[in-house]
Design an enzyme around this catalytic site. Structure first.
Site, PDB file in Angstrom:
ATOM      1  N   GLU A  13      -5.138  -0.941  15.338  1.00 43.71           N
ATOM      2  CA  GLU A  13      -5.623  -1.878  14.305  1.00 43.71           C
ATOM      3  C   GLU A  13      -4.457  -2.484  13.551  1.00 43.71           C
ATOM      4  O   GLU A  13      -3.307  -2.062  13.679  1.00 43.71           O
ATOM      5  CB  GLU A  13      -6.536  -1.126  13.325  1.00 43.71           C
ATOM      6  CG  GLU A  13      -5.792  -0.003  12.586  1.00 43.71           C
ATOM      7  CD  GLU A  13      -6.642   0.750  11.577  1.00 43.71           C
ATOM      8  OE1 GLU A  13      -7.863   0.862  11.775  1.00 43.71           O
ATOM      9  OE2 GLU A  13      -6.065   1.236  10.579  1.00 43.71           O
ATOM     10  N   HIS A  25      -4.004  -4.766   9.463  1.00 42.95           N
ATOM     11  CA  HIS A  25      -4.674  -5.186   8.226  1.00 42.95           C
ATOM     12  C   HIS A  25      -3.620  -5.607   7.224  1.00 42.95           C
ATOM     13  O   HIS A  25      -2.430  -5.355   7.412  1.00 42.95           O
ATOM     14  CB  HIS A  25      -5.548  -4.047   7.682  1.00 42.95           C
ATOM     15  CG  HIS A  25      -4.987  -2.682   7.908  1.00 42.95           C
ATOM     16  ND1 HIS A  25      -3.821  -2.259   7.307  1.00 42.95           N
ATOM     17  CD2 HIS A  25      -5.384  -1.660   8.712  1.00 42.95           C
ATOM     18  CE1 HIS A  25      -3.556  -1.020   7.715  1.00 42.95           C
ATOM     19  NE2 HIS A  25      -4.477  -0.635   8.578  1.00 42.95           N
ATOM     20  N   HIS A  81       0.395   1.207   4.893  1.00 45.76           N
ATOM     21  CA  HIS A  81       0.226   2.662   4.873  1.00 45.76           C
ATOM     22  C   HIS A  81       1.576   3.333   4.673  1.00 45.76           C
ATOM     23  O   HIS A  81       2.591   2.879   5.208  1.00 45.76           O
ATOM     24  CB  HIS A  81      -0.278   3.200   6.224  1.00 45.76           C
ATOM     25  CG  HIS A  81      -1.637   2.794   6.640  1.00 45.76           C
ATOM     26  ND1 HIS A  81      -2.753   2.956   5.867  1.00 45.76           N
ATOM     27  CD2 HIS A  81      -2.084   2.272   7.808  1.00 45.76           C
ATOM     28  CE1 HIS A  81      -3.821   2.542   6.535  1.00 45.76           C
ATOM     29  NE2 HIS A  81      -3.446   2.113   7.710  1.00 45.76           N
ATOM     30  N   HIS A  97      -0.841  -0.886  14.812  1.00 38.94           N
ATOM     31  CA  HIS A  97      -0.393   0.506  14.750  1.00 38.94           C
ATOM     32  C   HIS A  97      -1.443   1.436  15.342  1.00 38.94           C
ATOM     33  O   HIS A  97      -2.651   1.151  15.291  1.00 38.94           O
ATOM     34  CB  HIS A  97      -0.044   0.921  13.316  1.00 38.94           C
ATOM     35  CG  HIS A  97      -1.131   0.693  12.316  1.00 38.94           C
ATOM     36  ND1 HIS A  97      -1.395  -0.546  11.768  1.00 38.94           N
ATOM     37  CD2 HIS A  97      -2.036   1.542  11.752  1.00 38.94           C
ATOM     38  CE1 HIS A  97      -2.393  -0.439  10.919  1.00 38.94           C
ATOM     39  NE2 HIS A  97      -2.820   0.818  10.892  1.00 38.94           N
ATOM     40  N   CYS A 106      -1.974  10.060   5.136  1.00 37.00           N
ATOM     41  CA  CYS A 106      -1.907   8.601   5.080  1.00 37.00           C
ATOM     42  C   CYS A 106      -2.258   8.143   3.667  1.00 37.00           C
ATOM     43  O   CYS A 106      -3.369   8.359   3.196  1.00 37.00           O
ATOM     44  CB  CYS A 106      -2.864   7.983   6.094  1.00 37.00           C
ATOM     45  SG  CYS A 106      -2.847   6.183   6.076  1.00 37.00           S
TER      46      CYS A 106
HETATM   47 MN    MN Z   1      -4.466   1.392   9.529  1.00 37.16          MN
END
Ligand code: MN
Length: 153
Positions: free
Chosen positions: A66, A68, A72, A106, A120
Site C-alpha cells: 500500500e 498513503h 509511518h 511499502h 508502527c
Molecule cells: Mn501503511
C-alpha cells in the site's frame, strides 16, 4: 474509534500480547492483499494525536502492499524478514528502524521462516491506504529486486 480509559499499567502477558489490548487477526477472504497478520493497538489517545500499533505476521505472512499520504515510523520488535520501501528491498531484524515516507509503496514479509512483528507509529487522523493498480504493479515488478520480493510465496 474513540479513546478509551486505559489502565496506566498494562503488563505483557505472553510473547507479544498485552493485558487490555485486543488481538485482531485480519480476516482473509482469498482476495485480501495480506496474509497471516494480526494487529494490536497499543496506544490510541486523542491527546497523543498518534497511534502505536503492533503488527505481527506468521512465518510467510505479509502485510498489505500500500501507499498513503500519511507516514509511518516502524521498529521491528520480533524476528526478522524483509521490507519493501519504494524501490528498496531490505532484510530487517529486531530493533531496526524504518521510515515510510508519504506516497511510497511499502510492504513487510516474514520471509525468514519465523514470525515478523513490528511497532508502527501513525497519525490518528489519516487518509485511507491506496492499493496498487495493475500499472503500479507492473512498474514495481520492472525493478528486479522488487519483482523477486513480490513473487515470494
Ligand atoms: Mn501503511
Amino acid at each position: 474509534m474513540d479513546s478509551e480509559i486505559l489502565p496506566l499499567f498494562r503488563p505483557v502477558k505472553e510473547d507479544f500480547r498485552w493485558e487490555a489490548v485486543a488481538h485482531q487477526p485480519y480476516k482473509q477472504d482469498g482476495s485480501a492483499p495480506f496474509k497471516d497478520i494480526s494487529r494490536q493497538v497499543l496506544f490510541h489517545e486523542d491527546s497523543l494525536a498518534c497511534e502505536l500499533r503492533y503488527f505481527e505476521m506468521d512465518a510467510n505472512g505479509y502485510s498489505t502492499l500500500e501507499r498513503h499520504e500519511h507516514t509511518h515510523g516502524v521498529m521491528i520488535l520480533r524476528g526478522s524478514g524483509e521490507c519493501l520501501v519504494g524501490e528498496d528491498v531490505r532484510t530487517v531484524k529486531q530493533f531496526d528502524l524504518i521510515s515510510i515516507p508519504s506516497m511510497v509503496w511499502h510492504q513487510f514479509r516474514a520471509t525468514a521462516g519465523e514470525p515478523l512483528g513490528f511497532l508502527c507509529m501513525v497519525n490518528a487522523q489519516r487518509d485511507r491506504p491506496q492499493l496498487p493498480c495493475d500499472a503500479d504493479l507492473a512498474g514495481l515488478r520492472s525493478i528486479p529486486a522488487v519483482a523477486r520480493f513480490l513473487a515470494k510465496p
